[in-house]
Design an enzyme around this catalytic site. Structure first.
Site: not given
Ligand code: BGC
Length: 409
Positions: A52, A115, A169
């Site tokens: 994203r 992440s 994250d």
């Protein structure tokens, strides 16, 4: 839960002291946001099912202005392909995003949420220790991922752009909530994978640690956990993650159900034909547990779709029970390690703690947050109200923007 919490604390201490530990305890090289961070920042968020990109406008005073987000599916060939083509894909997505949003290369501040376990040497450098979840991109482990991304940006004629910060994250969730709530000192992700980070105040201001709790390996495991591990592409690693996170819960249910079938305890047909379930996902667990109809209609639908034609009312009850057991265990393991973290920061719970939590399992499962609340109550009694669990949706990308804004460009 108490025992797990205690053993987990000891494992955290060992990891911090550089002794043998399944917890990597990786320092994040940033301080806590104050809420006064300002400006437009772009966040890259990589590590779940989608990649994203977000454009976030920070207004200061803990306020967010407009936000634009775009999700890009990562083609399978890139997830298991080479590092160069992987980062080239990321850079191309960023190029498209910037063109669509009319952002010029000169005035972009870029935060990168990555992440996976990263050994950092500074705010904008980090070596990938190991891939987790379904990622297996070759030639990246042991290398600085910021350098690899910068290389790809240069190849896409975007060499002026410099990554301001790279974060995990969990740090993103923490930073996003801390931006608006000074009580936040823990960040948790419970989605495809799971992990936690915490901020501990000390004489030098404080330190932010990415625990990488997915790799914790001192939990009692069942034959089903062992089977999930054997079927995975990272055997012997991420033991807690395989018992707790969304990528694996469906598989645990599947193993349990098929074991019941093998023992002729489920889906018994008149001609004794065995029906096994395949590709059971954690989304199905949520869907089944949502079902409060007397006939267990959702459960029946799931079984029909999975090709189990001959299910009885009792079979449906059993399947729902198996799902509940697996998701409840996940939540209770999470509570145990979370309480280990919080009591490491504040042994007697003498003040409020806000825990930023994000991830699809927490968000979508109907009873997960309730199970966490109940577990905390069992452990801490009335003091459990000192722990505020706060859903920090999109925290991983918002947090990258906040951290990019802290960092001098
Ligand atoms: C990774 C962590 C990450 C977590 C949640 C785990 O597999 O090792 O770095 O925070 O997933 O996305």
């Amino acid at each position: 839960m108490r025992r797990i919490a205690k053993e987990f604390r000891a494992e955290m201490r060992a990891g911090l002291a550089g002794k043998k530990s399944s917890l990597k305890m990786l320092p994040a090289y940033i301080g806590a946001p104050t809420g006064d961070e300002r400006g437009r920042c772009v966040a890259l968020d990589l590590g779940g099912t989608n990649f994203r990109i977000a454009l976030v406008d920070l207004k200061g005073g803990g306020r967010l202005g407009s936000k634009k987000t775009r999700a890009y599916a990562i083609p399978k060939k890139h997830v298991t392909g080479s590092g160069t083509s992987f980062f080239d894909y990321i850079a191309r997505c960023l190029k498209c995003f910037m063109e669509e949003e009319g952002i010029s290369q000169e005035d972009i501040r870029l935060g990168f949420t990555f992440s996976f376990p990263l050994q950092q040497t500074g705010i904008a450098s980090g070596v990938l220790v190991k891939w987790t979840k379904a990622f297996r991109v070759s030639g990246v482990e042991g290398r600085d991922v910021v350098k690899m991304l910068q290389g790809a940006l240069a190849r896409q004629r975007m060499g002026v752009i410099k990554v301001s910060a790279i974060i995990n994250d969990t740090i993103g969730a923490f930073a996003a909530l801390r931006y608006r709530d000074a009580r936040c000192d823990v960040g948790v992700i419970i989605g495809t994978g799971t992990n936690g980070c915490y901020f501990a105040q000390d004489a030098h201001g404080g330190r932010l640690i990415n625990i990488e709790w997915g790799n914790y390996d001192k939990l009692p495991t069942t034959i089903y956990d062992k089977a999930v591990d054997r079927a995975s592409n990272n055997r012997g690693e991420q033991t807690l993650e395989k018992m707790v996170s969304g990528m694996y819960l469906g598989q645990i249910v599947e193993m349990m159900v098929n074991d019941l079938v093998n023992n002729s305890l489920l889906f018994i047909t008149p001609n004794n034909k065995r029906s096994y379930v395949r590709r059971f996902t954690s989304e199905l667990i949520s869907y089944i547990e949502e079902d409060t109809t007397k006939q267990l209609r959702n459960v029946g639908r799931v079984l029909d779709d999975l090709g189990v034609s001959n299910h009885s009312a009792k079979d449906r009850v059993i399947l729902k029970y198996v799902c509940r057991t697996v998701s409840r265990r996940s939540a209770r393991i999470l509570v145990s390690v979370l309480s280990g973290v919080i009591t490491t920061i504040d042994e007697n719970l003498s003040r409020d703690h806000a825990v930023a939590i994000d991830g699809s399992l927490y968000e979508k499962h109907p009873a997960f947050s309730d199970n966490i609340r109940k577990g905390l109550k069992e452990l801490f009694g009335s003091k459990a109200s000192r722990i505020k669990i706060i859903l920090t949706k999109d925290g991983s990308s918002e947090g990258a923007a906040v951290v990019a804004a802290i960092t001098p460009s």
